[in-house]
Design a protein around this motif. Structure first.
Motif, PDB file in Angstrom:
ATOM      1  N   ILE A   1      -9.272   0.028   5.866  1.00 38.84           N
ATOM      2  CA  ILE A   1      -8.191   0.968   5.558  1.00 38.84           C
ATOM      3  C   ILE A   1      -6.952   0.672   6.406  1.00 38.84           C
ATOM      4  O   ILE A   1      -5.829   0.613   5.894  1.00 38.84           O
ATOM      5  CB  ILE A   1      -8.652   2.423   5.775  1.00 38.84           C
ATOM      6  CG1 ILE A   1      -9.775   2.748   4.792  1.00 38.84           C
ATOM      7  CG2 ILE A   1      -7.484   3.396   5.609  1.00 38.84           C
ATOM      8  CD1 ILE A   1     -10.398   4.121   4.995  1.00 38.84           C
TER       9      ILE A   1
ATOM     10  N   TYR B   1      -5.229  -2.583   5.338  1.00 42.45           N
ATOM     11  CA  TYR B   1      -4.586  -2.409   4.036  1.00 42.45           C
ATOM     12  C   TYR B   1      -3.303  -1.601   4.159  1.00 42.45           C
ATOM     13  O   TYR B   1      -2.256  -1.954   3.597  1.00 42.45           O
ATOM     14  CB  TYR B   1      -5.536  -1.726   3.050  1.00 42.45           C
ATOM     15  CG  TYR B   1      -4.902  -1.473   1.698  1.00 42.45           C
ATOM     16  CD1 TYR B   1      -4.685  -2.521   0.810  1.00 42.45           C
ATOM     17  CD2 TYR B   1      -4.481  -0.189   1.331  1.00 42.45           C
ATOM     18  CE1 TYR B   1      -4.077  -2.301  -0.424  1.00 42.45           C
ATOM     19  CE2 TYR B   1      -3.871   0.040   0.105  1.00 42.45           C
ATOM     20  CZ  TYR B   1      -3.670  -1.019  -0.760  1.00 42.45           C
ATOM     21  OH  TYR B   1      -3.065  -0.802  -1.969  1.00 42.45           O
ATOM     22  N   LYS B   2      -3.336  -0.512   4.925  1.00 44.29           N
ATOM     23  CA  LYS B   2      -2.139   0.308   5.127  1.00 44.29           C
ATOM     24  C   LYS B   2      -1.025  -0.500   5.796  1.00 44.29           C
ATOM     25  O   LYS B   2       0.141  -0.433   5.386  1.00 44.29           O
ATOM     26  CB  LYS B   2      -2.473   1.531   5.976  1.00 44.29           C
ATOM     27  CG  LYS B   2      -1.301   2.465   6.213  1.00 44.29           C
ATOM     28  CD  LYS B   2      -1.713   3.651   7.061  1.00 44.29           C
ATOM     29  CE  LYS B   2      -0.522   4.602   7.254  1.00 44.29           C
ATOM     30  NZ  LYS B   2       0.648   3.962   7.875  1.00 44.29           N
ATOM     31  N   ASP B   3      -1.388  -1.282   6.840  1.00 40.30           N
ATOM     32  CA  ASP B   3      -0.382  -2.095   7.511  1.00 40.30           C
ATOM     33  C   ASP B   3       0.197  -3.152   6.572  1.00 40.30           C
ATOM     34  O   ASP B   3       1.394  -3.450   6.617  1.00 40.30           O
ATOM     35  CB  ASP B   3      -0.992  -2.771   8.747  1.00 40.30           C
ATOM     36  CG  ASP B   3      -1.200  -1.794   9.905  1.00 40.30           C
ATOM     37  OD1 ASP B   3      -0.561  -0.723   9.903  1.00 40.30           O
ATOM     38  OD2 ASP B   3      -2.002  -2.113  10.801  1.00 40.30           O
TER      39      ASP B   3
ATOM     40  N   ASP C   1       2.706  -1.509   4.237  1.00 39.13           N
ATOM     41  CA  ASP C   1       3.936  -1.234   4.989  1.00 39.13           C
ATOM     42  C   ASP C   1       4.738  -2.516   5.213  1.00 39.13           C
ATOM     43  O   ASP C   1       5.956  -2.541   5.041  1.00 39.13           O
ATOM     44  CB  ASP C   1       3.605  -0.610   6.351  1.00 39.13           C
ATOM     45  CG  ASP C   1       3.226   0.865   6.244  1.00 39.13           C
ATOM     46  OD1 ASP C   1       3.483   1.472   5.185  1.00 39.13           O
ATOM     47  OD2 ASP C   1       2.662   1.399   7.222  1.00 39.13           O
TER      48      ASP C   1
ATOM     49  N   ASN D   1       6.440  -0.862   1.736  1.00 38.12           N
ATOM     50  CA  ASN D   1       6.993   0.420   2.169  1.00 38.12           C
ATOM     51  C   ASN D   1       8.141   0.261   3.162  1.00 38.12           C
ATOM     52  O   ASN D   1       9.107   1.028   3.129  1.00 38.12           O
ATOM     53  CB  ASN D   1       5.902   1.297   2.800  1.00 38.12           C
ATOM     54  CG  ASN D   1       4.869   1.739   1.778  1.00 38.12           C
ATOM     55  OD1 ASN D   1       5.112   1.681   0.570  1.00 38.12           O
ATOM     56  ND2 ASN D   1       3.714   2.186   2.249  1.00 38.12           N
TER      57      ASN D   1
END
Length: 528
Positions: free
Chosen positions: A76, A79-81, A84, A88
């Motif tokens: 998680i 994936y988020k990094d 971004d 993002n």
């Protein structure tokens, strides 16, 4: 050359004449990508690394601080990094926000591509001019297979060999292959300036025709062809247009580079589709097997005199050919593809005053040299040299650097010291280190005369584009670009040829997956 790098060089001030022996050797067998065979460049199981002290980390006068940041929940967090980093926030904003959040230029995070392609995306980030050079110290960091970061492209894309860029200096093959690159550059040095003039005269003539017809012209594709023609003619004495490769080289190379770097490129596709296609699975190397074969055949047929030296150094012709192809197409052409548009971008934005000063300096120096572009003439162009160094500083052609910690040690930023453990991956984003406001005044600005004069030259040790400081000379014992001075030379030649021909030019700048996309909207021919 790119890259974590870009092609290899020795000192640009040492270009002398050497006869190019003719060769009639032909390939004795076609190259085949599959099946992959073991080679002498395979990572040895019992390689000995240089002796490294196992004593406690060196003392520091700065306060020790725990490295801020974390890697988040497995899968998680990475994936988020990644989302971004690409979508993002974008790369620069990704790092700026974390510097602000942690109040530190050293912190922990994840970098793309992450799982599934890279099992371990965890890195310690170095974003200032003091900590970043740790990545150049091969006694402190291991450079094995980290050229492209936390993942390594399949060796099916390089004939089953781990080419020079992926080798650590502790591996015997590293010195052999780097010596081969030095030999190539030294033996062909007298051809560089005249062949550059021919190739880029052809480029400018084609740009002028297109510009007069359409009112604007893209620099990128024409630059790619001119750069490849120049490299083939100057380094190998071969004209691609007169071979079976014809004019297809740059397009084949671009596709081949895409298959290597796709996990860390942003192509502009819808984010969900792009992320799923490029970041989770490798593009199959088999798709471009025939394209790579064409490139390989061209280099094999053009490299007879280099193969003789390779065998003397203990490198097979096949392995030498894959390395020559990589150094020329990935490192050198890749570097010119990335950096030449950046040079035009920054000089173009510099305005008419900068253009006028460069044109006057370049033409005066060349006239004083009898009307010829020579190494000596270019040494009398301090503004031109400074402009090229400044372009390297603000827009280095290889922005990302990686290295794995060899032993427990302490890394220092300007304000704190940080303990890192053996085996951790260090990552540096070079544009932040070379725009460190604690080193450079007006660090975010392009200042054309920044490196002029004695005080300006003192700052060159902080220009780090070549996997080492500008003031250092590449050796077989380090990972500094073997073609460091070659790249500097051809970048200077671009500026010289440009201002011998034009008083000024105007541009529009966009983006591309591999850097800036420059469109020329005006070229004002030389008037004095």
């Amino acid at each position: 050359m790119m890259a974590s790098s870009t092609i290899p060089s020795s000192s640009s001030s040492c270009f002398h004449q050497l006869q190019f022996p003719s060769s009639t050797r032909k390939p004795t067998k076609p190259f085949s990508v599959s099946p992959i065979r073991a080679s002498v460049s395979e990572k040895p199981s019992s390689i000995s690394v240089p002796s490294v002290s196992v004593s406690s980390p060196e003392p520091t006068k700065l306060p020790i601080r725990k490295i801020p940041g974390d890697h988040g929940i497995p899968l998680i967090g990475p994936y988020k990094d990644r989302v971004d980093y690409f979508y993002n926030q974008g790369r620069d904003e990704f790092f700026k926000k974390r510097i602000q959040k942690y109040q530190s230029t050293v912190f922990r995070t994840n970098v793309p591509p992450g799982p599934l392609i890279a099992k371990n995306p965890n890195v310690v980030v170095l974003l200032d001019g003091k900590s970043f050079p740790t990545l150049f110290d091969t006694e402190k960091v291991d450079k094995t297979d980290v050229f492209t970061g936390t993942f390594m492209p399949s060796t099916e894309l390089t004939g089953g060999y781990r080419v020079l860029s992926y080798l650590d200096p502790s591996e015997p093959k590293h010195a052999q292959l780097k010596r081969l690159m030095f030999f190539l550059l030294k033996s062909r040095r007298e051809h560089v300036i005249p062949e550059f003039h021919i190739a880029f005269t052809e480029l400018f003539e084609s740009l002028e025709k297109e510009l007069s017809k359409n009112g604007k012209v893209s620099f990128g594709e024409a630059n790619d062809q001119a750069a490849f023609n120049f490299l083939a003619r100057s380094l190998f004495g071969a004209n691609p247009a007169e071979t079976e490769l014809d004019l297809d080289g740059p397009k084949l190379i671009q596709k081949w580079i895409l298959f290597q770097l796709s996990p860390v490129l942003k192509l502009g596709l819808p984010s969900l589709i792009e992320d799923q296609i490029l970041r989770n699975f490798r593009l199959p190397a088999s798709i471009i097997k025939k394209d790579y074969q064409r490139l390989y055949n061209f280099f094999y047929q053009s490299s007879g005199f280099i193969f003789d030296e390779a065998e003397r150094l203990g490198v097979s012709r096949e392995e030498a050919c894959h390395n020559l192809l990589f150094a020329t197409c990935f490192n050198s052409l890749g570097g010119m593809k990335l950096f030449f548009p950046n040079v035009l971008k920054w000089i173009g934005r510099g305005g008419v005053k900068l253009h006028s000063d460069l044109a006057t300096e370049v033409r005066t120096a060349v006239r004083s040299a009898g009307g010829k572009v020579t190494m000596a003439a270019m040494e009398n162009m301090p503004l031109m040299k400074s402009v090229v160094y400044e372009a390297f500083r603000v827009d280095p052609p290889v922005p990302l650097q990686f290295g794995r910690v060899r032993k427990d040690m302490v890394i220092e930023s300007h304000d704190h010291a940080f303990r890192v453990k053996k085996g951790e991956m260090l990552f540096g984003y070079q544009p932040f280190a070379t725009k460190d406001p604690k080193i450079f005044e007006r660090a975010e600005e392009f200042v054309g005369d920044r490196f002029m004069g004695a005080e300006g030259e003192k700052l060159l040790k902080h220009v780090l584009w070549s996997n080492g400081p500008e003031t250092a000379t590449p050796t077989v014992n380090d990972k500094q670009c073997a073609g460091k001075d070659f790249v500097t030379l051809v970048s200077r030649l671009l500026v010289v040829e440009l201002f011998l021909r034009y008083d000024s030019f105007e541009i529009q700048v966009g983006t591309s997956p591999l850097g800036s996309a420059v469109t020329l909207t005006s070229l004002k021919r030389a008037s004095f």
